[in-house]
Scaffold this motif. Sequence first.
Motif, PDB file in Angstrom:
ATOM      1  N   LEU A 167    -100.085  35.336  31.671  1.00  0.00           N
ATOM      2  CA  LEU A 167    -101.466  34.848  31.675  1.00  0.00           C
ATOM      3  C   LEU A 167    -101.500  33.328  31.569  1.00  0.00           C
ATOM      4  O   LEU A 167    -102.238  32.654  32.302  1.00  0.00           O
ATOM      5  CB  LEU A 167    -102.238  35.475  30.517  1.00  0.00           C
ATOM      6  CG  LEU A 167    -103.679  34.995  30.324  1.00  0.00           C
ATOM      7  CD1 LEU A 167    -104.529  35.344  31.542  1.00  0.00           C
ATOM      8  CD2 LEU A 167    -104.275  35.596  29.059  1.00  0.00           C
ATOM      9  N   ALA A 168    -100.683  32.777  30.665  1.00  0.00           N
ATOM     10  CA  ALA A 168    -100.665  31.328  30.475  1.00  0.00           C
ATOM     11  C   ALA A 168    -100.190  30.612  31.735  1.00  0.00           C
ATOM     12  O   ALA A 168    -100.785  29.608  32.160  1.00  0.00           O
ATOM     13  CB  ALA A 168     -99.765  30.969  29.290  1.00  0.00           C
ATOM     14  N   ILE A 169     -99.141  31.126  32.361  1.00  0.00           N
ATOM     15  CA  ILE A 169     -98.614  30.495  33.578  1.00  0.00           C
ATOM     16  C   ILE A 169     -99.646  30.559  34.702  1.00  0.00           C
ATOM     17  O   ILE A 169     -99.851  29.580  35.434  1.00  0.00           O
ATOM     18  CB  ILE A 169     -97.300  31.176  33.997  1.00  0.00           C
ATOM     19  CG1 ILE A 169     -96.207  30.895  32.962  1.00  0.00           C
ATOM     20  CG2 ILE A 169     -96.859  30.699  35.380  1.00  0.00           C
ATOM     21  CD1 ILE A 169     -94.932  31.681  33.179  1.00  0.00           C
ATOM     22  N   TYR A 170    -100.308  31.708  34.836  1.00  0.00           N
ATOM     23  CA  TYR A 170    -101.332  31.858  35.885  1.00  0.00           C
ATOM     24  C   TYR A 170    -102.474  30.863  35.670  1.00  0.00           C
ATOM     25  O   TYR A 170    -102.909  30.190  36.613  1.00  0.00           O
ATOM     26  CB  TYR A 170    -101.872  33.283  35.890  1.00  0.00           C
ATOM     27  CG  TYR A 170    -103.144  33.431  36.700  1.00  0.00           C
ATOM     28  CD1 TYR A 170    -103.111  33.461  38.091  1.00  0.00           C
ATOM     29  CD2 TYR A 170    -104.387  33.504  36.067  1.00  0.00           C
ATOM     30  CE1 TYR A 170    -104.277  33.579  38.838  1.00  0.00           C
ATOM     31  CE2 TYR A 170    -105.550  33.619  36.806  1.00  0.00           C
ATOM     32  CZ  TYR A 170    -105.497  33.651  38.181  1.00  0.00           C
ATOM     33  OH  TYR A 170    -106.644  33.749  38.914  1.00  0.00           O
ATOM     34  N   VAL A 171    -102.978  30.773  34.444  1.00  0.00           N
ATOM     35  CA  VAL A 171    -104.105  29.877  34.156  1.00  0.00           C
ATOM     36  C   VAL A 171    -103.713  28.423  34.394  1.00  0.00           C
ATOM     37  O   VAL A 171    -104.481  27.647  34.978  1.00  0.00           O
ATOM     38  CB  VAL A 171    -104.602  30.086  32.715  1.00  0.00           C
ATOM     39  CG1 VAL A 171    -105.634  29.013  32.344  1.00  0.00           C
ATOM     40  CG2 VAL A 171    -105.212  31.469  32.556  1.00  0.00           C
ATOM     41  N   ILE A 172    -102.518  28.038  33.967  1.00  0.00           N
ATOM     42  CA  ILE A 172    -102.081  26.649  34.130  1.00  0.00           C
ATOM     43  C   ILE A 172    -102.003  26.285  35.618  1.00  0.00           C
ATOM     44  O   ILE A 172    -102.507  25.240  36.045  1.00  0.00           O
ATOM     45  CB  ILE A 172    -100.715  26.438  33.441  1.00  0.00           C
ATOM     46  CG1 ILE A 172    -100.899  26.488  31.918  1.00  0.00           C
ATOM     47  CG2 ILE A 172    -100.118  25.090  33.844  1.00  0.00           C
ATOM     48  CD1 ILE A 172     -99.586  26.468  31.149  1.00  0.00           C
ATOM     49  N   ILE A 173    -101.375  27.150  36.415  1.00  0.00           N
ATOM     50  CA  ILE A 173    -101.245  26.867  37.845  1.00  0.00           C
ATOM     51  C   ILE A 173    -102.618  26.861  38.526  1.00  0.00           C
ATOM     52  O   ILE A 173    -102.937  25.959  39.324  1.00  0.00           O
ATOM     53  CB  ILE A 173    -100.315  27.895  38.515  1.00  0.00           C
ATOM     54  CG1 ILE A 173     -98.887  27.747  37.975  1.00  0.00           C
ATOM     55  CG2 ILE A 173    -100.316  27.729  40.035  1.00  0.00           C
ATOM     56  CD1 ILE A 173     -97.930  28.791  38.475  1.00  0.00           C
ATOM     57  N   LEU A 215    -102.800  19.279  28.255  1.00  0.00           N
ATOM     58  CA  LEU A 215    -102.559  18.526  29.486  1.00  0.00           C
ATOM     59  C   LEU A 215    -103.729  18.697  30.453  1.00  0.00           C
ATOM     60  O   LEU A 215    -104.224  17.718  31.031  1.00  0.00           O
ATOM     61  CB  LEU A 215    -101.257  19.005  30.140  1.00  0.00           C
ATOM     62  CG  LEU A 215    -100.865  18.339  31.463  1.00  0.00           C
ATOM     63  CD1 LEU A 215    -100.629  16.851  31.246  1.00  0.00           C
ATOM     64  CD2 LEU A 215     -99.623  18.984  32.056  1.00  0.00           C
ATOM     65  N   LEU A 216    -104.189  19.921  30.619  1.00  0.00           N
ATOM     66  CA  LEU A 216    -105.308  20.178  31.523  1.00  0.00           C
ATOM     67  C   LEU A 216    -106.614  19.592  30.982  1.00  0.00           C
ATOM     68  O   LEU A 216    -107.431  19.079  31.742  1.00  0.00           O
ATOM     69  CB  LEU A 216    -105.464  21.682  31.747  1.00  0.00           C
ATOM     70  CG  LEU A 216    -104.324  22.354  32.526  1.00  0.00           C
ATOM     71  CD1 LEU A 216    -104.501  23.862  32.534  1.00  0.00           C
ATOM     72  CD2 LEU A 216    -104.264  21.829  33.953  1.00  0.00           C
ATOM     73  N   ASN A 217    -106.807  19.661  29.675  1.00  0.00           N
ATOM     74  CA  ASN A 217    -108.009  19.071  29.089  1.00  0.00           C
ATOM     75  C   ASN A 217    -108.054  17.564  29.317  1.00  0.00           C
ATOM     76  O   ASN A 217    -109.131  16.996  29.535  1.00  0.00           O
ATOM     77  CB  ASN A 217    -108.070  19.367  27.589  1.00  0.00           C
ATOM     78  CG  ASN A 217    -108.944  20.566  27.281  1.00  0.00           C
ATOM     79  OD1 ASN A 217    -109.881  20.866  28.018  1.00  0.00           O
ATOM     80  ND2 ASN A 217    -108.647  21.260  26.207  1.00  0.00           N
ATOM     81  N   GLY A 218    -106.893  16.932  29.244  1.00  0.00           N
ATOM     82  CA  GLY A 218    -106.841  15.497  29.518  1.00  0.00           C
ATOM     83  C   GLY A 218    -107.255  15.179  30.943  1.00  0.00           C
ATOM     84  O   GLY A 218    -107.986  14.203  31.190  1.00  0.00           O
TER      85      GLY A 218
END
Length: 237
Positions: free
Chosen positions: A51-57, A204-207
């Motif tokens: 789930l984490a990898i999918y959301v990040i990508i 990282l994404l929030n930044g």
Amino acid sequence: MSLLVLLQAATPVVEMADQAVQATATPDESYLNLVLKGGWILLPIFLLSLLAIYVIINKWLVINRLGKKDSVWLSRVVELIHEGKIDKALKFSVERSHASAKVIAAGLKEFEMEDNEIQEAMEVEARQQISMLENQMNWLGITASIAPMLGFLGTIFGVIKIFYDIARTNDLAIDTISTGLYQKMICSGAGLLVGVVAYSGYYLLNGRIDKVVINIDKESNEVLKAIRAYKKRGVQA
């Protein structure tokens, strides 16, 4: 002669020692076999990692698409507004897929209205674009919090079972205890690893999202200033 007798006498002892070494030696285990010894608690941790990898990508791709900076496009839109070609500026904005263009297009659609209504239309569209950028980010936060807890939970279950077996069998063999502990500590390691990945991706994404929001605000203000300047010039004329 005596040397030959000594060698013959020592041969059985050497063979017994060799057999003892072979009996106590354990073959090297693969990482996969080692990980699988963590138990059933690794299944939800593994699902959280996917789930984490999918959301990040997915969010990385969405932010790249919506957060694209195009200074040439912005300059052209401002130039068209100064020239009074609002329809062309609107069409030029609608054709773009990034968030700033959608926000500015929302404002240009209300060009005939008062300045505060144009600004309000831009703010409404900006909130929608920011919502799209932040969508699914809560899953990363949940994963970063839950995965380490699941890992510690699996370790605690393993330790409880070890002490239960000791109480039941009255066996304090150190190899039994250490083997059970290292197998259950795998759960903690896996949970922490997934948590670190999710936590890093979240910040990282929030930044990147914060930078996109700042860019939206900056570009919409530039267009709003151009609209006000054009209307003011028209009134004076």
